[in-house]
Write a protein that holds these residues in place. Structure first.
Motif, PDB file in Angstrom:
ATOM      1  N   VAL A 223     -35.495  19.115  20.656  1.00 45.47           N
ATOM      2  CA  VAL A 223     -34.507  19.502  21.546  1.00 45.47           C
ATOM      3  C   VAL A 223     -33.627  20.386  21.120  1.00 45.47           C
ATOM      4  N   SER A 225     -30.059  22.856  22.144  1.00 45.30           N
ATOM      5  CA  SER A 225     -28.939  22.624  23.232  1.00 45.30           C
ATOM      6  C   SER A 225     -27.911  23.863  23.070  1.00 45.30           C
ATOM      7  N   THR A 256     -38.118  11.581  24.858  1.00 44.83           N
ATOM      8  CA  THR A 256     -37.428  12.584  25.479  1.00 44.83           C
ATOM      9  C   THR A 256     -36.294  12.090  26.433  1.00 44.83           C
ATOM     10  N   GLY A 260     -32.455  12.956  26.474  1.00 49.21           N
ATOM     11  CA  GLY A 260     -31.801  13.477  27.469  1.00 49.21           C
ATOM     12  C   GLY A 260     -30.687  12.634  28.189  1.00 49.21           C
ATOM     13  N   ALA A 263     -27.433  13.303  25.790  1.00 48.27           N
ATOM     14  CA  ALA A 263     -27.191  14.606  25.988  1.00 48.27           C
ATOM     15  C   ALA A 263     -26.224  14.657  27.250  1.00 48.27           C
ATOM     16  N   ALA A 264     -26.795  13.898  28.315  1.00 53.11           N
ATOM     17  CA  ALA A 264     -26.182  13.764  29.673  1.00 53.11           C
ATOM     18  C   ALA A 264     -24.832  13.011  29.547  1.00 53.11           C
ATOM     19  N   LEU A 270     -28.614  21.113  27.572  1.00 47.56           N
ATOM     20  CA  LEU A 270     -29.743  21.291  26.708  1.00 47.56           C
ATOM     21  C   LEU A 270     -30.452  22.700  27.449  1.00 47.56           C
ATOM     22  N   LEU A 273     -36.015  20.566  26.062  1.00 49.70           N
ATOM     23  CA  LEU A 273     -36.115  19.276  25.547  1.00 49.70           C
ATOM     24  C   LEU A 273     -37.898  18.952  25.915  1.00 49.70           C
TER      25      LEU A 273
END
Length: 299
Positions: A223, A225, A256, A260, A263-264, A270, A273
């Motif tokens: 990943v 970002s 993954t 994700g 991160a959200a 991102l 990913l």
């Protein structure tokens, strides 16, 4: 099929094979890998009745090798291509083998043709054979009884690239027709091409086993970002293991989707990913056996 269960072989205080359990299935090629001295050859010698087990069992087609009737008709073995009478010709070696196994003499010419030894080469004394020719003759001898199982220790030694490709095709065809192949080799690139299943042994113990796809599939997620520092803090907060990459981004030991979602939740944008890169067989082998390799170098 080959079935090894809780196999132990000791020599005095030294344990060469320590509680080894695995199977080699019919219709598949099983790569048997490990550093020098890891226990591969000892395990194969127990399978073929040359070395008794201290405890546990190694069965071929459901029986100990010694309990098979005329075992060469069921199991083809090549453990040492140099262990052949140097004064005999290739044809003589195969003819004696055919007489011992009780197969028609015509099988000799068939096997010479299969392994690519010419009539002229078959009349040469083995002392004049190259290592590659000895390997071909050893494979011919292993196939002589039309076996259901092949147990081969380093059969590609001495073969040129064309010979290695020929052997790969031969063993692939044998397995495709329902045969069982157990193959030990230091040529990891070739094992990666031909093997369906892989068993890795180190210091007498199994350190990994499974299908090739299972063992070499990509792991974790890669990943990148807009703020890797913030992403690292968020991952740490979720108790996820990760490594910062020198080229930027993070390698995370998680799927993954989970990465994700983290991160959200933390509102981190991102840039990339994806599933982590798949390691090759060589990388997997070295990571699993690195302690043995260092020990060998230090010795």
């Amino acid at each position: 099929m080959i079935s090894v269960t809780n196999l132990v072989r000791t020599y005095g205080d030294f344990t060469a094979v320590d509680d080894v359990t695995f199977t080699a299935e019919a219709g598949r090629v099983t790569g048997f890998l490990g550093p020098n001295g890891a226990g591969k050859s000892t395990t194969m010698r127990v399978m073929t009745g040359l070395t008794p087990a201290t405890s546990g069992a190694a069965l071929v087609l459901g029986k100990p090798y010694a309990a098979l009737t005329n075992p060469g008709r069921h199991v083809g073995v090549l453990l040492d291509a140099s262990a052949q009478h140097a004064g005999r010709t290739g044809r003589e070696v195969l003819t004696l083998g055919a007489m011992t196994l009780g197969v028609p003499r015509g099988r000799v010419d068939q096997m010479l043709d299969v392994v690519g030894l010419t009539a002229k080469e078959s009349e040469r004394r083995l002392r004049n054979y190259s290592l590659g020719m000895r390997q071909r003759l050893g494979l011919a001898h292993a196939l002589l009884g039309d076996p259901e199982v092949l147990i081969l220790d380093e059969p590609a030694n001495g073969l040129d690239p064309a010979g290695i490709r020929w052997m790969r095709d031969l063993l692939g065809t044998f397995a495709a027709e329902g045969g069982t192949v157990l193959l030990s080799s230091h040529l990891l690139h070739e094992i990666e091409k031909i093997a369906d299943d892989i068993v890795v042994i180190g210091r007498g113990k199994i350190v990994a086993q499974g299908t090739k796809d299972e063992l070499l599939r990509p792991s974790g997620a890669l990943v990148r970002s807009a703020d890797d520092r913030a992403l690292a803090a968020a991952l740490a907060e979720e108790n996820l293991t990760f490594e910062q990459l020198p080229t930027g981004g993070l390698q995370v030991e998680a799927e993954t989707g989970l990465v994700g979602a983290v991160a959200a939740t933390h509102r981190i944008a991102l840039v990339e990913l994806r599933a982590g890169d798949s390691q090759g067989l060589e990388e997997m082998f070295l990571s699993l056996t690195s302690d043995d390799a260092r020990k060998e170098l230090a010795a």
